[in-house]
Write a protein that holds these residues in place. Sequence first.
Motif, PDB file in Angstrom:
ATOM      1  N   UNK A 286       0.819  -1.213   0.000  1.00 17.67           N
ATOM      2  CA  UNK A 286       0.000   0.000   0.000  1.00 17.67           C
ATOM      3  C   UNK A 286       0.854   1.266   0.000  1.00 17.67           C
ATOM      4  N   UNK A 287       1.787   1.373   0.947  1.00 15.33           N
ATOM      5  CA  UNK A 287       2.619   2.580   1.022  1.00 15.33           C
ATOM      6  C   UNK A 287       3.514   2.725  -0.196  1.00 15.33           C
ATOM      7  N   UNK A 288       4.065   1.609  -0.672  1.00 14.72           N
ATOM      8  CA  UNK A 288       4.970   1.678  -1.810  1.00 14.72           C
ATOM      9  C   UNK A 288       4.252   2.156  -3.066  1.00 14.72           C
ATOM     10  N   UNK A 289       3.044   1.658  -3.309  1.00 16.10           N
ATOM     11  CA  UNK A 289       2.312   2.085  -4.508  1.00 16.10           C
ATOM     12  C   UNK A 289       1.867   3.543  -4.406  1.00 16.10           C
ATOM     13  N   UNK A 290       1.471   3.985  -3.212  1.00 16.90           N
ATOM     14  CA  UNK A 290       1.081   5.390  -3.050  1.00 16.90           C
ATOM     15  C   UNK A 290       2.283   6.318  -3.231  1.00 16.90           C
ATOM     16  N   UNK A 291       3.481   5.868  -2.805  1.00 15.74           N
ATOM     17  CA  UNK A 291       4.676   6.686  -3.027  1.00 15.74           C
ATOM     18  C   UNK A 291       4.954   6.832  -4.519  1.00 15.74           C
ATOM     19  N   UNK A 292       4.785   5.756  -5.269  1.00 16.23           N
ATOM     20  CA  UNK A 292       4.964   5.824  -6.722  1.00 16.23           C
ATOM     21  C   UNK A 292       3.944   6.782  -7.330  1.00 16.23           C
ATOM     22  N   UNK A 293       2.705   6.713  -6.869  1.00 14.46           N
ATOM     23  CA  UNK A 293       1.663   7.610  -7.378  1.00 14.46           C
ATOM     24  C   UNK A 293       1.971   9.063  -7.027  1.00 14.46           C
ATOM     25  N   UNK A 294       2.577   9.298  -5.857  1.00 10.41           N
ATOM     26  CA  UNK A 294       2.925  10.668  -5.476  1.00 10.41           C
ATOM     27  C   UNK A 294       3.973  11.246  -6.424  1.00 10.41           C
ATOM     28  N   UNK A 295       5.009  10.483  -6.719  1.00 16.23           N
ATOM     29  CA  UNK A 295       6.034  10.961  -7.648  1.00 16.23           C
ATOM     30  C   UNK A 295       5.443  11.179  -9.041  1.00 16.23           C
ATOM     31  N   UNK A 296       4.568  10.276  -9.468  1.00 15.16           N
ATOM     32  CA  UNK A 296       3.942  10.434 -10.781  1.00 15.16           C
ATOM     33  C   UNK A 296       3.042  11.660 -10.818  1.00 15.16           C
ATOM     34  N   UNK A 297       2.334  11.923  -9.714  1.00 20.00           N
ATOM     35  CA  UNK A 297       1.452  13.086  -9.655  1.00 20.00           C
ATOM     36  C   UNK A 297       2.242  14.389  -9.671  1.00 20.00           C
ATOM     37  N   UNK A 298       3.439  14.373  -9.120  1.00 16.08           N
ATOM     38  CA  UNK A 298       4.242  15.592  -9.096  1.00 16.08           C
ATOM     39  C   UNK A 298       4.732  16.025 -10.453  1.00 16.08           C
ATOM     40  N   UNK A 299       4.983  15.078 -11.335  1.00 21.05           N
ATOM     41  CA  UNK A 299       5.425  15.426 -12.676  1.00 21.05           C
ATOM     42  C   UNK A 299       6.781  16.099 -12.670  1.00 21.05           C
ATOM     43  N   UNK A 300       6.959  17.050 -13.572  1.00 18.18           N
ATOM     44  CA  UNK A 300       8.251  17.700 -13.745  1.00 18.18           C
ATOM     45  C   UNK A 300       8.493  18.791 -12.712  1.00 18.18           C
TER      46      UNK A 300
ATOM     47  N   UNK B 187       2.398   7.771   7.528  1.00  9.99           N
ATOM     48  CA  UNK B 187       3.749   8.269   7.841  1.00  9.99           C
ATOM     49  C   UNK B 187       4.219   9.285   6.802  1.00  9.99           C
ATOM     50  N   UNK B 188       3.293  10.131   6.347  1.00 10.93           N
ATOM     51  CA  UNK B 188       3.660  11.090   5.287  1.00 10.93           C
ATOM     52  C   UNK B 188       4.692  12.098   5.775  1.00 10.93           C
ATOM     53  N   UNK B 189       4.709  12.435   7.055  1.00 13.03           N
ATOM     54  CA  UNK B 189       5.666  13.406   7.579  1.00 13.03           C
ATOM     55  C   UNK B 189       6.890  12.747   8.203  1.00 13.03           C
ATOM     56  N   UNK B 190       6.952  11.414   8.106  1.00 12.04           N
ATOM     57  CA  UNK B 190       8.048  10.699   8.741  1.00 12.04           C
ATOM     58  C   UNK B 190       8.843   9.921   7.697  1.00 12.04           C
ATOM     59  N   UNK B 191       8.655   8.603   7.630  1.00  8.02           N
ATOM     60  CA  UNK B 191       9.470   7.784   6.739  1.00  8.02           C
ATOM     61  C   UNK B 191       9.254   8.136   5.270  1.00  8.02           C
ATOM     62  N   UNK B 192       8.029   8.486   4.882  1.00  8.12           N
ATOM     63  CA  UNK B 192       7.696   8.697   3.474  1.00  8.12           C
ATOM     64  C   UNK B 192       7.579  10.173   3.114  1.00  8.12           C
ATOM     65  N   UNK B 193       8.282  11.034   3.823  1.00  8.23           N
ATOM     66  CA  UNK B 193       8.187  12.466   3.513  1.00  8.23           C
ATOM     67  C   UNK B 193       8.783  12.791   2.151  1.00  8.23           C
ATOM     68  N   UNK B 194       9.716  11.954   1.671  1.00  5.05           N
ATOM     69  CA  UNK B 194      10.282  12.188   0.345  1.00  5.05           C
ATOM     70  C   UNK B 194       9.220  12.071  -0.741  1.00  5.05           C
ATOM     71  N   UNK B 195       8.208  11.211  -0.538  1.00  8.82           N
ATOM     72  CA  UNK B 195       7.125  11.098  -1.516  1.00  8.82           C
ATOM     73  C   UNK B 195       6.332  12.394  -1.602  1.00  8.82           C
ATOM     74  N   UNK B 196       6.108  13.046  -0.465  1.00  4.67           N
ATOM     75  CA  UNK B 196       5.407  14.333  -0.467  1.00  4.67           C
ATOM     76  C   UNK B 196       6.263  15.401  -1.152  1.00  4.67           C
ATOM     77  N   UNK B 197       7.571  15.356  -0.919  1.00  2.00           N
ATOM     78  CA  UNK B 197       8.474  16.296  -1.608  1.00  2.00           C
ATOM     79  C   UNK B 197       8.391  16.087  -3.107  1.00  2.00           C
TER      80      UNK B 197
END
Length: 478
Positions: A270-284, A301-311
């Motif tokens: 679940x977390x891994x696929x959402x992280x991929x979707x976050x990077x794809x949603x960010x685009x260029x 854990x958006x503000x912790x382990x997976x904060x890079x996905x939000x970035x």
Amino acid sequence: MAAPDSGAVDRGRPGPGDRAPRRRATAPRHSSIGERLIAGVPARVMRPRLVFATCLLALVAFGILMVYSASAVEAASDGLGATYYAERQLIFAVGGFALVALMVFWRPAWDWMRGRPAEVVWAALALTLAAVFGLGQASRGAIRWINLGFFSVQPSELIKPLIVLIAARLLFEYYECRSLSADRFLKLMGLFVGAPLALIVLQPDLGSTIIIVVTVFAMAFMSGLSPRVVVGVILGGLLLVVLAIAVAPYRMERLLVMLDPWQDPYGSGYQATLAIMAFASGGLFGRGIGNSTLKYNYLPEAHNDYILAIIGEELGFVGTLLFFAVFALLIWSAFKIAREAPDGFGRLAAEGSAIILMVQFLVNALGVLGVIPMTGKTLPFISYGGSSMIASLLLAGIVLRVSMESGRQTVYGARRAEFAVMTEEDAVSSHLGRSTAGQPRRRRSPEDPRAGARRDGFAVYDGSGGRAGADEPGRDVR
């Protein structure tokens, strides 16, 4: 009325053929802080220090901003203020910077880091590691934290700077000073490095174990450890990692998620696929800071382990690359500082601090990107967490302390400090023992008629090549 004398010179104004009077150059005034930190420091020392400090401040400020952006929705949904996690992260950062300032501006800190007080603090943290099993707080199958009420402490993070310092000292004493025998060196490394690692493995915390082991062996390799031994250790370590994954079902599950996160997108992946979707949603170029959609209670854990996905979602590919570049510049400047260290201990301490920050950054970033299994390690200076922030800033403080020592003393300055001035009558120096430079030689033999009367000590000559008389001081030749 008498006519003015044509030969008189107006002392107040320069004549047409006269040069304008030269103004005396005044030395620039520096503050006491400027005198201590900047004046007289070579550019090769000051440049990486300024780059490192600038990147450090930028990363910490950016981390607080991203913690606020990633946690505001979750904090509000839990009945807390939108800035709850950002405010706590700011408090952790201020406390960490206070420790950094103490290390940088307090001169005894260098002796403290080199001596027994570091071992005393190590012993306290080692006891805290052992106390985790009795007083610790379990989370996701691991016991790594001790709840103190106002925040939770993770001893495995706080002990990392101490392990780097003590390993640097032992490696320096064994490889450069030759003051430790092989047996004693191995025993001390087993005590100060092996014992905490055993406790960390039992928590279990494989991520921290890998980070510490890689750092210590990289420091040993830079000290002179045989490449064959390093290769053997790497192969043995990989075998142990494979064994650790095989015997723990949850580790095997993470490995399978890394290989194919879409196999179970609503379960283990679940977390891994959402992280991929976050990077794809960010685009260029990203959706803009604060405009992430996956932080709305979708990505745990958006503000912790997976904060890079939000970035990646808010800043896009370009913004993420710029963030990586700033962190890479921080590590590069740390290695430049290590090159100018006054001794081997300072070099190893700065290199070890840079390596452990770099390895932890890669472990988190590659885990979020799906290149390696996710281990739950935080992103240094960015992820939310008091223990991680304080430990990362302590490692940065070690690098800055080494840079301050580099500005104070060089290898040549240390050599010059050992020199002593001797006359012909002195057979033994007052503080260095018997001279090994041989008998002092005069520029002219006493029998040379040009030498004049025999004098003790140095002979003074003027700028024209003539000898200054007994009552005539030598000219100051610029």
